[in-house]
Design a protein around this motif. Structure first.
Motif, PDB file in Angstrom:
ATOM      1  N   THR A   1       0.865  -1.176   0.000  1.00 11.09           N
ATOM      2  CA  THR A   1       0.000   0.000   0.000  1.00 11.09           C
ATOM      3  C   THR A   1       0.904   1.229   0.000  1.00 11.09           C
ATOM      4  OG1 THR A   1      -1.711  -1.165   1.218  1.00 11.09           O
ATOM      5  CG2 THR A   1      -1.811   1.230   1.246  1.00 11.09           C
ATOM      6  N   VAL A   2       0.714   2.077  -0.989  1.00 10.06           N
ATOM      7  CA  VAL A   2       1.595   3.243  -1.125  1.00 10.06           C
ATOM      8  C   VAL A   2       0.754   4.513  -1.258  1.00 10.06           C
ATOM      9  CG1 VAL A   2       3.456   1.919  -2.203  1.00 10.06           C
ATOM     10  CG2 VAL A   2       1.713   2.991  -3.643  1.00 10.06           C
ATOM     11  N   PHE A   3       1.372   5.619  -0.897  1.00 13.67           N
ATOM     12  CA  PHE A   3       0.736   6.920  -1.095  1.00 13.67           C
ATOM     13  C   PHE A   3       1.183   7.496  -2.428  1.00 13.67           C
ATOM     14  CE2 PHE A   3       0.956   6.614   3.618  1.00 13.67           C
ATOM     15  CZ  PHE A   3      -0.402   6.625   3.855  1.00 13.67           C
ATOM     16  N   GLY A   4       0.253   8.098  -3.146  1.00 18.03           N
ATOM     17  CA  GLY A   4       0.572   8.743  -4.414  1.00 18.03           C
ATOM     18  C   GLY A   4       0.945  10.208  -4.215  1.00 18.03           C
ATOM     19  N   GLU A   5       0.966  10.913  -5.304  1.00 16.79           N
ATOM     20  CA  GLU A   5       1.296  12.340  -5.284  1.00 16.79           C
ATOM     21  C   GLU A   5       0.100  13.119  -4.706  1.00 16.79           C
ATOM     22  OE1 GLU A   5       4.088  15.253  -5.901  1.00 16.79           O
ATOM     23  OE2 GLU A   5       4.299  13.067  -6.149  1.00 16.79           O
ATOM     24  N   PRO A   6       0.344  13.979  -3.719  1.00 10.82           N
ATOM     25  CA  PRO A   6      -0.777  14.741  -3.133  1.00 10.82           C
ATOM     26  C   PRO A   6      -1.508  15.569  -4.182  1.00 10.82           C
ATOM     27  CG  PRO A   6       1.202  14.976  -1.786  1.00 10.82           C
ATOM     28  CD  PRO A   6       1.624  14.270  -3.050  1.00 10.82           C
ATOM     29  N   GLU A   7      -2.828  15.612  -4.082  1.00  9.27           N
ATOM     30  CA  GLU A   7      -3.658  16.348  -5.041  1.00  9.27           C
ATOM     31  C   GLU A   7      -4.323  17.514  -4.315  1.00  9.27           C
ATOM     32  OE1 GLU A   7      -6.282  13.168  -6.151  1.00  9.27           O
ATOM     33  OE2 GLU A   7      -4.782  12.179  -7.419  1.00  9.27           O
ATOM     34  N   PRO A   8      -3.790  18.724  -4.499  1.00  6.98           N
ATOM     35  CA  PRO A   8      -4.388  19.880  -3.806  1.00  6.98           C
ATOM     36  C   PRO A   8      -5.851  20.054  -4.192  1.00  6.98           C
ATOM     37  CG  PRO A   8      -2.258  20.442  -4.781  1.00  6.98           C
ATOM     38  CD  PRO A   8      -2.636  19.089  -5.319  1.00  6.98           C
ATOM     39  N   SER A   9      -6.647  20.517  -3.251  1.00  6.25           N
ATOM     40  CA  SER A   9      -8.058  20.758  -3.500  1.00  6.25           C
ATOM     41  C   SER A   9      -8.228  21.797  -4.599  1.00  6.25           C
ATOM     42  CB  SER A   9      -8.717  21.248  -2.206  1.00  6.25           C
ATOM     43  OG  SER A   9     -10.072  21.529  -2.426  1.00  6.25           O
ATOM     44  N   ALA A  10      -9.255  21.615  -5.436  1.00  7.88           N
ATOM     45  CA  ALA A  10      -9.496  22.539  -6.554  1.00  7.88           C
ATOM     46  C   ALA A  10      -9.732  23.963  -6.054  1.00  7.88           C
ATOM     47  CB  ALA A  10     -10.688  22.057  -7.378  1.00  7.88           C
ATOM     48  N   ASP A  11     -10.244  24.082  -4.840  1.00  9.41           N
ATOM     49  CA  ASP A  11     -10.554  25.419  -4.331  1.00  9.41           C
ATOM     50  C   ASP A  11      -9.458  25.970  -3.403  1.00  9.41           C
ATOM     51  OD1 ASP A  11     -10.868  23.946  -2.027  1.00  9.41           O
ATOM     52  OD2 ASP A  11     -13.036  24.246  -1.871  1.00  9.41           O
ATOM     53  N   LEU A  12      -8.289  25.351  -3.438  1.00 11.73           N
ATOM     54  CA  LEU A  12      -7.186  25.838  -2.605  1.00 11.73           C
ATOM     55  C   LEU A  12      -6.642  27.132  -3.209  1.00 11.73           C
ATOM     56  CD1 LEU A  12      -5.586  24.828  -0.053  1.00 11.73           C
ATOM     57  CD2 LEU A  12      -3.874  23.963  -1.658  1.00 11.73           C
ATOM     58  N   SER A  13      -6.378  28.120  -2.382  1.00 16.58           N
ATOM     59  CA  SER A  13      -5.876  29.394  -2.917  1.00 16.58           C
ATOM     60  C   SER A  13      -4.443  29.215  -3.400  1.00 16.58           C
ATOM     61  CB  SER A  13      -5.964  30.487  -1.852  1.00 16.58           C
ATOM     62  OG  SER A  13      -5.060  30.228  -0.808  1.00 16.58           O
ATOM     63  N   PRO A  14      -4.044  30.022  -4.407  1.00 17.82           N
ATOM     64  CA  PRO A  14      -2.686  29.888  -4.969  1.00 17.82           C
ATOM     65  C   PRO A  14      -1.634  30.169  -3.893  1.00 17.82           C
ATOM     66  CG  PRO A  14      -4.049  31.379  -6.298  1.00 17.82           C
ATOM     67  CD  PRO A  14      -4.781  31.146  -5.026  1.00 17.82           C
ATOM     68  N   GLY A  15      -0.488  29.607  -4.069  1.00 17.22           N
ATOM     69  CA  GLY A  15       0.603  29.906  -3.152  1.00 17.22           C
ATOM     70  C   GLY A  15       0.832  28.839  -2.096  1.00 17.22           C
TER      71      GLY A  15
END
Lengths: 213, 213
Positions: free
Chosen positions: B188-202
């Protein structure tokens, strides 16, 4: 459509219910083990168990360590298969969650005794655990066939639940912008095949093992 | 040592039993979800559930979709955590197997109501699901705290079972040398984190998410 008996109708978060049969089949086909629940002496018992699906029949490996599973005639069971797809990091602790797909099946698991049907059940179990091994490995002999136990469970009463989305944050938490939010995917992967220490030299890893995804 | 009540004493393959407490803790700490079994209306119900461990107490997320879990006072449960480590390809179909580690816990799950203890249970659950989030994300507010449900289960009655070895073939199958044998690891492995679509830039992915193993 999946059945909607009271016990397969979700009590909360109904929007997570999936009601088509192909979704049930997909979860069952992707999972590697199920968790088999039975009632023993009035209390629950949950054991990891090998399984396989053919159409709307789920076959269960009857030798799971619980003697009641091998001796009972018909057995009331709950079989659950869960695929964990991600950890959902929300801006608030309270909204943390998981992305997953799960299938829950209720029914009576019946021992498969008729020889042709039992052999078919063994093939289905093998094809699920190790696709290609039924053709590649030495077939089951009479003694092994007699000793092994296969249970069959009808997929008539089943429900599928899933979550496959990003964080569901409160508007005030989005506005505050004080925490990261997103999904960390979780995946089950196969590693590099490890040949048996007693394997004779010259063997290459066969395609049905090396190419498994 | 783990307990050896009749129901945690393995009925077969006793050599697979592991009897020290550190092995139990290790399985529980590595797993991400458990399968919670209860008896409802006389039949078994098995649901995937979030959990966390502190010492010899297992905390369970009480909001798992089954209303009986939220309303019952004390609840007889069986909690099973399974880590699948490999598919064992043997030279015969019959000796195919899995490498795994599993923990099975029996006991009475009790709602945690005392506020300080309940908040501690929530922290343990969060630390297990998403280490670092308790410090990073917005804390639980009074309304959320009242709505959430935490159950505690003592780890007094538990068993651990494991298989961690290569194929166990018959001598005649080894001699025949007619099939490949080995283990296909499962991880069981973790993939690349996927930021939320509504996350503010930066925002960069914080270390407690990016560095998770």
């Amino acid at each position: 459509m999946l059945s909607t008996t009271p016990r397969t109708t979700l009590g909360r978060k109904k929007h997570r219910a999936v009601t088509d049969r192909s979704a049930l089949h997909a979860v069952l086909d992707e999972g590697l083990i199920c968790h088999l629940g039975v009632v023993r002496d009035g209390v629950p018992l949950v054991l990891p168990t090998g399984y396989g699906r053919d159409g709307d029949t789920l076959y269960l490996h009857g030798s799971t360590g619980a003697s009641s599973l091998r001796t009972a005639a018909d057995l009331e069971v709950c079989v659950t298969v869960t695929l964990l797809d991600g950890i959902v990091y929300s801006r608030s602790v309270n909204n943390h969650s998981m992305n997953y797909r799960s299938a829950v099946i209720f029914g009576t698991a019946k021992p498969v005794v008729e020889p042709e049907a039992k052999m078919h059940g063994l093939k289905v179990l093998t094809d699920h655990l190790a696709p290609g091994s039924w053709e590649h490995a030495r077939e089951v002999n009479a003694k092994e066939f007699a000793a092994v136990s296969v249970l069959a469970l009808d997929l008539a009463e089943a429900s599928v639940k899933m979550r496959a989305e990003g964080p569901d944050d409160e508007p005030e938490d989005r506005d505050a912008d004080a925490a990261w939010a997103g999904v960390l995917p979780v995946r089950t992967v196969f590693g590099e095949p490890e040949p048996s220490a007693d394997l004779s030299p010259g063997w290459e890893v066969p395609a049905h093992v090396r190419g498994r995804e």
